[in-house]
Design an enzyme around this catalytic site. Structure first.
Site, PDB file in Angstrom:
ATOM      1  N   ASP A  53     -23.834  12.410 -16.451  1.00 34.89           N
ATOM      2  CA  ASP A  53     -24.455  12.418 -15.138  1.00 34.89           C
ATOM      3  C   ASP A  53     -25.242  13.728 -15.020  1.00 34.89           C
ATOM      4  O   ASP A  53     -25.176  14.621 -15.859  1.00 34.89           O
ATOM      5  CB  ASP A  53     -23.396  12.262 -14.035  1.00 34.89           C
ATOM      6  CG  ASP A  53     -24.003  11.744 -12.745  1.00 34.89           C
ATOM      7  OD1 ASP A  53     -23.271  11.193 -11.925  1.00 34.89           O
ATOM      8  OD2 ASP A  53     -25.245  11.878 -12.577  1.00 34.89           O
TER       9      ASP A  53
HETATM   10  C1  GLC Z   1     -26.796  11.473  -9.616  1.00 27.93           C
HETATM   11  C2  GLC Z   1     -25.725  10.409  -9.539  1.00 27.93           C
HETATM   12  C3  GLC Z   1     -25.919   9.267 -10.501  1.00 27.93           C
HETATM   13  C4  GLC Z   1     -27.403   9.046 -10.713  1.00 27.93           C
HETATM   14  C5  GLC Z   1     -27.939  10.269 -11.435  1.00 27.93           C
HETATM   15  C6  GLC Z   1     -29.431  10.171 -11.721  1.00 27.93           C
HETATM   16  O1  GLC Z   1     -26.209  12.735  -9.478  1.00 27.93           O
HETATM   17  O2  GLC Z   1     -24.382  10.844  -9.640  1.00 27.93           O
HETATM   18  O3  GLC Z   1     -25.264   8.117  -9.964  1.00 27.93           O
HETATM   19  O4  GLC Z   1     -27.617   7.873 -11.472  1.00 27.93           O
HETATM   20  O5  GLC Z   1     -27.656  11.474 -10.735  1.00 27.93           O
HETATM   21  O6  GLC Z   1     -30.126  10.130 -10.534  1.00 27.93           O
END
Ligand code: GLC
Length: 746
Positions: A265
């Site tokens: 993430d």
């Molecule tokens: C965010 C979220 C995740 C998302 C990613 C990209 O922090 O936790 O669900 O897909 O970043 O945007």
């Protein structure tokens, strides 16, 4: 490209090129614009590193992505195409209800439709991968991202997860096909169980609970062929997921047999330093690669340290090759080596975006997500001749989308006012009043957004306070003259989503004041609740005759609401999460355990489990929801009182609509294992069937009960069934007592 050619390409890459394939940057590193979905800050990339990145997130648009692709491929020594990834969570341009609302449909068919439409719009805009579905089990309404889940139950989450993957990737998972997009299950693992409902916080689960209640959603995605997975921000067993070898290699790769890409993430790899798990970005890079993170999303770890770790002999280049191979395989499966733009096409993008077909589907799914939780005196459906006052901050609002609905333009969303006017035509006698702001003066959204009258009343904001008083007066006056009132209340649409955890899940004081004042002049109140989470609704229900939870319904929310209010469509949604009486009960969920002193009466005193100041029962349980009909259930009948591993049995009921309106009933099968080698939940959902019933119509609904449905992690952590007494319940929510016992003989 053939696998042989792909292997030759891999072998031809320099170490820097390999590392580049494992780097994902946010769009603003490459171009102006794009969405930023995490902490900003430079990754300190030099031009060569930028040229080599393998993927980017947060930018869409056929023209823009074509330009980025051309530029990046020209700069790459082997001209490897980029992957374009984006958070397409509940629709892309055509916005569907938030995922919690999709959970309320209890309909894999509707979820598959949402995914199909999302994939068509997103790929026409040049995208290749969506960071969806989020399949985290969530049992705490305080957590902001409950809106992004399909709720508290592992079975329902798994059922809908399969539908998400099918809709995004197609039956055959051939994502090269037009209109198909690679999906990404998230957030692995158990991101939805943070302590206190505080986003990103520690997760404390036994291994048995992790496996039993939290892994099924990811497992369903993997079995359905999902192409990618994302690590979670939280820890499991006090080890951050992105550095958790047991979770990522032993469980995910070896046991769950996932062989797709694992992406971290957003900056989660580097955040292992703040977790106090990694010493510095170099250490974080080593821990993540050892654990099996393939792509490092927006952090300095891999881009600044991975090559050197390999050269210093601290990371085996074989691990890097395995990660790069998974990235190249996905690019090949998408057909990007032959067509680096995939479906990106400006003409098609214009043609299909928000087209009539997609809008119609958005309306049908929105209507399918609404949960009618109260309908005294059958005040609903409304009659067109009735004089109605529609009041509240959501009466005329176009902000009917949840977070993660980026490119949409609220002006293209149908408000309740628009929907009602379009349905009834100009001769309808319906007035629309703002009534109040949405937030109280001291409230703000996760981005710090406040409404006009913020802070204590003073000379500077007097005009806004006066405006709200005028709204209130206008609303009460309109209510006094109306036959019925439709209140459109709820939480601010930016009070939900990432980083939006709350300890107070009631409606704002200004909205409750509005409701109380209106109720003083008109008792015939229907209240619509716009929300991204379960809210405390006890007082709302006291002042209303009908209450319907409409979540954040998206582009066609207003038209769907109008059609359900007037009976042109019918409410059929069911609660995918328990609604508490009080936030103090959180986390509260239906498949809890008996305890040694069970509180089966809701009593508050004595030596029993529960509270002395509140019931321990929810206001409304999982699976609860009313229809416009009057659906009754016969007793459960069983095809046999005994069952073995090879001889299943059938449990059935007859459901009858004794009302005057058609109904769509969501019939639920729950099983209870009365005794086990470990304690067992009071019941668990094992089947869902939706049936349409005309007035007076009866239908038999049967469920086959098979041995795999009885399995659980026993005292030795083996996933098995055990002989003993079982109870099969079939009813309209998780508290049904309509059950019949049988013996499983093993
Ligand atoms: C965010 C979220 C995740 C998302 C990613 C990209 O922090 O936790 O669900 O897909 O970043 O945007």
């Amino acid at each position: 490209m053939t696998n042989e050619a792909l292997k030759e390409l891999l072998n031809d890459l320099s170490l820097e090129e390999k590392v580049g394939q494992l780097i994902q940057v946010s769009a603003d590193t490459l171009v102006e614009g794009g969405i930023v979905t995490g902490p900003t800050g430079s990754l300190e990339l030099n031009a060569e590193q930028v040229a080599l990145v393998g993927s980017v997130l947060g930018k869409a648009g056929a023209k823009a992505l074509r330009e980025i692709q051309d530029k990046q491929m020209a700069a790459q020594p082997h001209h490897i195409p980029m992957l374009f990834m984006y958070d397409v969570i509940n629709g892309f341009q055509t916005i569907f209800p938030i995922a919690l609302g999709l959970g309320a449909t209890f309909s894999p068919e509707m979820v598959e439709t949402v995914a199909e439409v999302s994939a068509k719009e997103a790929t026409a805009s040049g995208l290749h991968v969506t960071f969806s579905p989020m399949v985290d089990t969530v049992r705490d309404a305080r957590w902001g991202r409950v809106m992004e889940s399909t709720g508290e139950d592992p079975y329902l989450n798994g059922l809908l997860a399969k539908a998400w993957i099918k809709g995004y990737q197609g039956n055959d998972n051939d994502v090269r096909k037009e209109g198909k997009i690679a999906a990404c299950f998230k957030h692995f693992a158990a991101y939805g169980a943070p302590e206190g409902g505080r986003d990103y916080d520690n997760v404390e689960l036994s291994e048995r609970t992790l496996r039993e209640d939290y892994l099924p959603g990811y497992q369903a995605c993997i079995e359905a062929g999902c192409k990618m997975g994302m690590t979670s921000f939280n820890t499991i067993n006090r080890i951050p997921s992105s550095g958790n070898k047991w979770l990522m290699r032993d469980v995910l790769r070896d046991e769950m047999k996932f062989d797709g890409i694992m992406i971290s993430d957003y900056s989660a790899v580097e955040e292992m330093i703040k977790h106090s798990f990694a010493k510095d970005p170099r250490d974080a890079a080593k821990l993540a690669m050892d654990a099996g993170v393939d792509i490092d999303m927006v952090s300095r770890a891999y881009v600044q340290h991975l090559a050197k770790l390999v050269r210093d002999g601290e990371v085996d280049e074989k691990l890097v090759d395995e990660a790069v191979w998974r990235v190249l395989v996905l690019k090949n499966e998408l057909g990007l080596f032959e067509n680096p733009y995939k479906d990106g096409d400006e003409e098609k993008e214009k043609l299909i975006t928000l087209c009539e077909e997609f809008r119609t589907k958005a309306k049908e799914v929105a209507a399918g997500s609404f949960v009618l939780v109260q309908n005294k005196e059958e005040i609903l459906p409304l009659a067109k001749k009735e004089k109605i006052a529609v009041i509240g901050p959501y009466a005329m609002s176009h902000d009917l989308h949840g977070s993660w609905s980026f490119p949409n333009n609220p002006e293209l969303q149908i408000s309740v006012e628009q929907g009602v006017k379009e349905l009834l035509g100009s001769d309808a006698d319906v007035t629309f009043c703002q009534g109040s702001y949405c937030m109280d003066p001291e409230e703000q959204t996760k981005y710090g957004v406040k409404e006009e009258r913020t802070g204590a009343r003073c000379e500077e904001n007097e005009a806004f306070y006066a405006k709200e008083e005028a709204w209130l007066e206008e609303a009460v006056s309109a209510a006094a003259k109306a036959d019925k009132v439709v209140m459109c209340l709820g939480e601010h649409n930016l009070h939900t989503g990432e980083g939006a955890s709350k300890v107070d899940i009631r409606l704002s004081d200004c909205q409750m004041t509005l409701l109380r004042k209106v109720q003083e002049v008109n008792k015939n109140i229907v209240t619509l609740i716009f929300t991204g989470r379960p809210l405390e609704l006890r007082e709302v229900e006291k002042y209303s005759k009908a209450v319907m939870v409409v979540w954040l319904p998206g582009t066609e929310g207003g038209s769907a609401i109008a059609e359900v209010l007037y009976g042109a469509m019918r409410p059929q949604g069911r609660l995918p999460m328990s609604f508490p009486v009080s936030v103090g009960q959180e986390p509260i969920y239906y498949n809890h355990f008996m305890t040694g002193r069970p509180n089966d009466t809701g009593r508050r005193v004595g030596y029993i489990s529960g509270y002395i100041d509140e019931t321990c029962k929810p206001l409304h349980p999982f699976g609860y929801g009313l229809t416009y009909g009057k659906v009754t259930y016969s007793k459960v009948t069983l095809s046999s009182e005994k069952m073995t591993s090879t001889a299943s049995l059938t449990a059935s009921v007859t459901v009858t609509n004794e009302g005057v309106h058609p109904a769509t009933e969501t019939v639920q099968l729950y099983l209870r294992d009365v005794t086990g080698s470990v304690i067992r939940p009071v019941r668990a959902l094992k089947g869902v069937k939706k049936v349409d019933l005309m007035p007076g119509e009866s239908k038999e609904v049967a469920f086959e009960i098979t041995e795999p449905m009885l399995r659980f992690y026993d005292i030795n952590m083996n996933y098995v069934s055990e002989a003993g007494e079982e109870i099969a319940y079939i009813g309209s929510d998780a508290e049904t007592e309509n059950g019949a016992s049988f013996t499983f003989e093993g």
